[in-house]
Design an enzyme around this catalytic site. Structure first.
Site, PDB file in Angstrom:
ATOM      1  N   GLY A 120       0.776  -1.240   0.000  1.00 20.75           N
ATOM      2  CA  GLY A 120       0.000   0.000   0.000  1.00 20.75           C
ATOM      3  C   GLY A 120       0.805   1.287   0.000  1.00 20.75           C
ATOM      4  O   GLY A 120       0.246   2.362   0.235  1.00 20.75           O
ATOM      5  N   TRP A 150       2.282   2.896  -2.571  1.00 16.88           N
ATOM      6  CA  TRP A 150       1.855   3.774  -3.671  1.00 16.88           C
ATOM      7  C   TRP A 150       0.466   4.350  -3.369  1.00 16.88           C
ATOM      8  O   TRP A 150       0.186   5.497  -3.705  1.00 16.88           O
ATOM      9  CB  TRP A 150       1.826   3.005  -5.009  1.00 16.88           C
ATOM     10  N   ASP A 210      -4.799  -6.208  -5.797  1.00 21.17           N
ATOM     11  CA  ASP A 210      -3.649  -7.088  -5.559  1.00 21.17           C
ATOM     12  C   ASP A 210      -4.136  -8.508  -5.284  1.00 21.17           C
ATOM     13  O   ASP A 210      -5.286  -8.718  -4.885  1.00 21.17           O
ATOM     14  CB  ASP A 210      -2.795  -6.599  -4.369  1.00 21.17           C
ATOM     15  N   ASP A 239      -6.704 -11.401  -9.090  1.00 21.50           N
ATOM     16  CA  ASP A 239      -5.624 -11.551 -10.057  1.00 21.50           C
ATOM     17  C   ASP A 239      -6.000 -10.763 -11.303  1.00 21.50           C
ATOM     18  O   ASP A 239      -7.047 -11.015 -11.897  1.00 21.50           O
ATOM     19  CB  ASP A 239      -5.492 -13.054 -10.381  1.00 21.50           C
ATOM     20  N   ASP A 242       2.859  -1.501 -10.312  1.00 21.24           N
ATOM     21  CA  ASP A 242       4.171  -1.839  -9.736  1.00 21.24           C
ATOM     22  C   ASP A 242       4.241  -3.361  -9.596  1.00 21.24           C
ATOM     23  O   ASP A 242       5.003  -3.886  -8.796  1.00 21.24           O
ATOM     24  CB  ASP A 242       4.306  -1.158  -8.365  1.00 21.24           C
ATOM     25  N   LYS A 277       6.024  -0.727 -13.866  1.00 24.49           N
ATOM     26  CA  LYS A 277       7.351  -1.311 -13.669  1.00 24.49           C
ATOM     27  C   LYS A 277       7.712  -2.153 -14.889  1.00 24.49           C
ATOM     28  O   LYS A 277       6.892  -2.921 -15.392  1.00 24.49           O
ATOM     29  CB  LYS A 277       7.321  -2.218 -12.429  1.00 24.49           C
TER      30      LYS A 277
HETATM   31  C1  SAM Z   1       6.448  -4.679  -5.572  1.00 27.14           C
HETATM   32  S1  SAM Z   1       4.884  -5.128  -4.942  1.00 27.14           S
HETATM   33  C2  SAM Z   1       3.996  -3.623  -5.072  1.00 27.14           C
HETATM   34  C3  SAM Z   1       4.370  -2.601  -4.032  1.00 27.14           C
HETATM   35  C4  SAM Z   1       3.405  -1.426  -3.991  1.00 27.14           C
HETATM   36  N1  SAM Z   1       3.548  -0.569  -5.149  1.00 27.14           N
HETATM   37  C5  SAM Z   1       3.615  -0.600  -2.769  1.00 27.14           C
HETATM   38  O1  SAM Z   1       4.129   0.508  -2.871  1.00 27.14           O
HETATM   39  O2  SAM Z   1       3.253  -1.037  -1.676  1.00 27.14           O
HETATM   40  C6  SAM Z   1       4.228  -6.074  -6.265  1.00 27.14           C
HETATM   41  C7  SAM Z   1       2.825  -6.597  -6.033  1.00 27.14           C
HETATM   42  O3  SAM Z   1       2.317  -7.117  -7.275  1.00 27.14           O
HETATM   43  C8  SAM Z   1       1.335  -8.077  -6.914  1.00 27.14           C
HETATM   44  N2  SAM Z   1       0.982  -8.908  -8.075  1.00 27.14           N
HETATM   45  C9  SAM Z   1       1.799  -9.725  -8.801  1.00 27.14           C
HETATM   46  N3  SAM Z   1       1.092 -10.352  -9.751  1.00 27.14           N
HETATM   47  C10 SAM Z   1      -0.195  -9.922  -9.658  1.00 27.14           C
HETATM   48  C11 SAM Z   1      -1.398 -10.220 -10.362  1.00 27.14           C
HETATM   49  N4  SAM Z   1      -1.403 -11.109 -11.376  1.00 27.14           N
HETATM   50  N5  SAM Z   1      -2.542  -9.613  -9.993  1.00 27.14           N
HETATM   51  C12 SAM Z   1      -2.534  -8.721  -8.955  1.00 27.14           C
HETATM   52  N6  SAM Z   1      -1.431  -8.403  -8.249  1.00 27.14           N
HETATM   53  C13 SAM Z   1      -0.273  -8.990  -8.588  1.00 27.14           C
HETATM   54  C14 SAM Z   1       2.030  -8.871  -5.806  1.00 27.14           C
HETATM   55  O4  SAM Z   1       1.087  -9.574  -5.036  1.00 27.14           O
HETATM   56  C15 SAM Z   1       2.747  -7.753  -5.048  1.00 27.14           C
HETATM   57  O5  SAM Z   1       2.027  -7.370  -3.914  1.00 27.14           O
END
Ligand code: SAM
Length: 262
Positions: free
Chosen positions: A94, A96, A117, A133, A157, A197
């Site tokens: 959370g 961002w 997420d 997802d 991200d 990203k």
């Molecule tokens: C680097 S973290 C994000 C950090 C976030 N921007 C923050 O500032 O807190 C990446 C996130 O992408 C999510 N993620 C990866 N694949 C996903 C998908 N197919 N659907 C939804 N979320 C996904 C992961 O669960 C993870 O929590």
């Protein structure tokens, strides 16, 4: 009252144990309990302990270090504006969301912030959080309902869980990036922005073409908080024109230019 960490008399930082260390690599702090840990985990712990952005994240009560990256990118490119309707893909834990809440003044009640997420995220007052997802079609409909129309910004991200195999990790993250762009095609309003990203390396040229077809301007950004040794980078597309139709794609032409809020 003396804390468990801070600076010693010479101004050098102390570890949580109160002792300061200087490694061969020139890093000041070494975690206390290293024995029994894998070298990769030792390196990670040492880096965390010496990373000023980790300290800043904790001091400011931010949920992630990634929050600082978003702030740095916005400080330079000014894409977050008050009262925007924003979708944050891969929003856990959370960080961002916290930045967007503040910079877009969502709490004023005029903007909308929707986070998605795979993981459950602790509530962020004023944000609408969805667990799911983004590769599944149902979540798109939920986002449409939550955003109440079209979005001004789609942020992503998202990162795939790493396997340790560099090329596999790269391909998986690039796959998520394409899915995020596809998502943006469905929800972005004309003139909207896309920030996601990406990884430097193979496959980027084809993706660049997809971006060029859709946005007035495309930039790659590496914020200072993104580690220089990491292949991570961010792509920013501004002035969304819409996805090209099959006819435009065949003819090699682009959708009409939209307005750009930036
Ligand atoms: C680097 S973290 C994000 C950090 C976030 N921007 C923050 O500032 O807190 C990446 C996130 O992408 C999510 N993620 C990866 N694949 C996903 C998908 N197919 N659907 C939804 N979320 C996904 C992961 O669960 C993870 O929590």
């Amino acid at each position: 009252m003396p804390g468990r960490s801070g600076n010693d008399a010479s101004g050098r930082r102390k570890g949580p144990s109160g002792r300061s260390y200087r490694s061969k690599a020139g890093l000041t702090l070494q975690p206390k309990k290293m024995r029994g840990r894998k070298p990769s985990s030792q390196r990670w712990l040492t880096r965390q302990l010496n990373d000023p952005f980790v300290a800043e994240t904790q001091a400011r009560g931010l949920r992630s270090r990634a929050a600082i990256k978003l702030e740095q990118m916005d400080d330079k490119h000014h894409f977050l504006t008050p009262h925007m309707r924003v979708v944050d893909l891969g929003c856990a834990p959370g960080g961002w969301l916290q930045v967007v809440m503040k910079r877009c003044r969502i709490e004023s009640g005029k903007g909308v912030l929707v986070g998605v997420d795979l993981l459950v995220v602790d509530p962020v007052p004023g944000a609408k959080l969805l667990v799911g997802d983004i590769t599944e079609t149902g979540i798109l409909q939920q986002v449409h309902t939550a955003i109440e129309g079209k979005a001004d910004a789609v942020l992503s991200d998202m990162a795939a869980a790493t396997t340790g195999h560099r090329q596999t990790d790269h391909l998986r993250t690039m796959g998520l990036l394409e899915i995020a762009l596809d998502f943006a095609d469905q929800v972005l309003a004309p003139g909207g922005i896309f920030l996601a990203k990406a990884f430097r390396g193979g496959g980027d040229r084809q993706f660049q073409e997809l971006l060029n077809q859709r946005f007035d301007k495309v930039r790659y950004i590496k914020p200072p908080a993104s580690r220089s040794e990491s292949v991570e980078t961010y792509v920013l597309g501004t002035g969304f024109r819409g996805a090209p139709t099959d006819k435009q794609r065949d003819a090699g032409t682009k959708p009409q230019t939209g307005y750009s809020p930036i």
